[in-house]
Scaffold this active site. Structure first.
Site, PDB file in Angstrom:
ATOM      1  CG  PHE A 108      -0.562   0.756   2.375  1.00  0.00           C
ATOM      2  CD1 PHE A 108       0.371   0.031   3.251  1.00  0.00           C
ATOM      3  CD2 PHE A 108      -0.858   2.082   2.699  1.00  0.00           C
ATOM      4  CE1 PHE A 108       0.838   0.896   4.537  1.00  0.00           C
ATOM      5  CE2 PHE A 108      -0.367   2.825   3.639  1.00  0.00           C
ATOM      6  CZ  PHE A 108       0.610   2.168   4.572  1.00  0.00           C
ATOM      7  CE  LYS A 109       5.137   1.503   4.625  1.00  0.00           C
ATOM      8  NZ  LYS A 109       4.526   0.012   4.911  1.00  0.00           N
ATOM      9  CG  ASP A 110       3.796   0.795  -4.592  1.00  0.00           C
ATOM     10  OD1 ASP A 110       4.787   1.286  -4.465  1.00  0.00           O
ATOM     11  OD2 ASP A 110       3.473  -0.216  -5.090  1.00  0.00           O
ATOM     12  CG  MET A 113       6.031   5.820  -1.127  1.00  0.00           C
ATOM     13  SD  MET A 113       7.225   6.975  -0.643  1.00  0.00           S
ATOM     14  CE  MET A 113       7.859   6.049   0.716  1.00  0.00           C
TER      15      MET A 113
END
Ligand SMILES: *Cc1c(COP(=O)(O)O)cnc(C)c1O
Length: 465
Positions: A108-110, A113
């Site tokens: 989920f960091k995408d 980011m």
């Protein structure tokens, strides 16, 4: 939109300044001076927007409208592996997975980011500046940062990882990115050694200004802001603002669930926020008994939640303390010094009205992955499984309230645990299918500040001659 610090001593800033600064100069975290609150009619008007358009609408409310935010969001999500960007999958009668892992690195960091990398590039280009982003990673964050910064004109990025201590998938997701502005360094040492090297570079003032060092860590407000839209998107899909929903979020640094809290603060009818922890359960202990005391970090099957000090909690604390910066600063100072956070009982009780906490150990995580697979055919990664188990254990009493679980990683990112639980080794999505055949590039260096700084300098200056 102006931003203030949770510790009350920093000058107010606008969105762009907050994006570049990360941490406030008084050591606090930036939060909006006033939360935007939407009327039911304004929420309803967002129904039917594409995900990138919805994200741009929300980010504009937080002051990102001076950037070409529509284009930034379109480009950020164009490469995702699902046309809905954040699809919902039904798990049982009332619970659903909100899949946040269709980005380039399968976690989920995408979601944030990919937006942040483009925001940095835009702002720096406009100012005629460059930065060198340095970071340490034990896995997920480094690859998401590299994918976000690759080929960005105004950004160089150097990521340190502990040699031989990340999973193959995680290392290859970093080291097979051969863009000229990306450098990977494998350090002889563990993750703490990598993190200490990064801190030492930031503390080396001449080096820091020479290299224009910067970070994209999880306390950056823009990352939180870019995580709010998927909570809005899911709630609208279930009928908000005319129907209540609950979310269950597997949690480490408290960033993802803080974005859900922010969506509620903006007026979305979110009845409950369920926090899932692995055995590193500081948040669950806090909610159960007002015991916010840091214990040593223990490794688990959900490594991205192996965290004891959830840095984004400070933003919630600030709200619970009535936005009193001095009280927040004092509480954080005592937490640092004594390892235990003195939260007033009234503030704790208010937190427990909305949040509930659930802890799942590794054995329970494997059982949950197996249960989901046999009962629904859904393959969940270990982080998501903590969230689905929490959702089942702590679902609101009213059965009409759907419980939406943040599915934070693709099962193929953690194939060993999934295979142990189900006997099935989840394949990588087609767009990553050749990951194991791609060329890797990285330097191996000793745990030595001089050697690392020399490598960063050579990377940042590679075009200067
Ligand atoms: C980072 C991460 C988490 C934890 O998110 P926080 O914002 O730190 O709470 C959960 N699952 C996965 C897969 C992650 O990468």
């Amino acid at each position: 939109m102006r931003y203030i610090s949770t510790r009350g001593q920093a000058a107010p800033r606008d969105f762009e300044a907050v994006l570049l600064a990360g941490l406030a100069e008084d050591g606090g975290l930036f939060v909006p001076a006033e939360w935007p609150v939407l009327t039911p009619a304004e929420w309803r008007a967002m129904r039917g927007l594409s995900y990138p358009a919805l994200a741009a609408r929300i980010l504009t409310l937080f002051g990102a409208g001076d950037m070409p935010i529509g284009r930034i969001c379109e480009e950020a999500y164009a490469g995702f592996g699902h046309p809905a960007v954040v699809p919902l999958v039904q798990l049982d009668r009332r619970s659903f997975a909100l899949e946040l892992f269709h980005g380039p690195t399968l976690a989920f960091k995408d979601m944030a980011m990919q937006v942040l990398g483009r925001m940095f590039d835009h702002v720096l280009d406009k100012r005629g500046e460059r930065v060198t982003i340095v970071g340490a990673t034990s896995g997920d964050t480094g690859s998401a940062a590299i994918e976000a910064c690759r080929d960005r004109a105004a950004v160089d990025i150097v990521i340190l990882h502990p040699e031989g201590r990340t999973s193959d998938v995680q290392r290859r997701q970093m080291t097979t990115v051969l863009a000229p502005n990306v450098k990977n360094i494998a350090v002889h040492g563990d993750f703490d050694a990598c993190q200490d090297l990064v801190k030492a570079m930031f503390n080396d003032a001449p080096f820091r200004s020479e290299m224009h060092l910067s970070a994209v860590n999880s306390i950056n407000w823009a990352r939180i802001a870019a995580q709010i839209p998927y909570y809005v998107s899911a709630a609208l899909a279930f009928g908000a603002p005319d129907r209540e929903v609950a979310f269950s979020v597997p949690t480490g640094n408290f960033g993802n669930v803080l974005a859900a809290w922010a969506a509620r603060r903006m007026g979305l009818p979110i009845s409950h926020l369920i926090i899932g922890s692995n055995r590193n359960d500081i948040l669950a202990r806090f909610l159960a008994a007002n015991d916010m005391s840091a214990q040593p970090v223990e490794p688990s099957l959900s490594p991205s939640m192996d965290i004891q000090v959830s840095s984004n909690f400070e933003r919630l604390l600030f709200e619970l303390l009535g936005r009193d910066g001095a009280a927040t600063a004092g509480t954080m100072t005592r937490f640092r010094a004594e390892g235990r956070m003195p939260v007033p009982d009234s503030a704790w009780r208010e937190a427990t009205r909305l949040f509930s906490g659930f802890t799942l150990d590794d054995a329970g995580t494997l059982t949950e992955i197996r249960h989901l697979w046999t009962s629904t055919g859904y393959l969940a990664d270990p982080h998501t499984a903590v969230g689905t188990a929490a959702a089942r254990a702590l679902a609101p009493a009213d059965p009409a309230i759907p419980v939406i679980v943040a599915a934070t990683a693709h099962p193929a990112k953690f194939p060993d645990a999934v295979e142990r639980a189900t006997g099935i080794r989840p394949p990588l999505p087609a767009r990553l299918g050749d990951l194991y055949d791609r060329e890797e590039r990285f330097s191996v260096l000793p745990n030595d500040l001089g050697a690392i700084e020399a490598a960063v300098r050579a990377h940042a200056r590679r075009n200067a001659a």
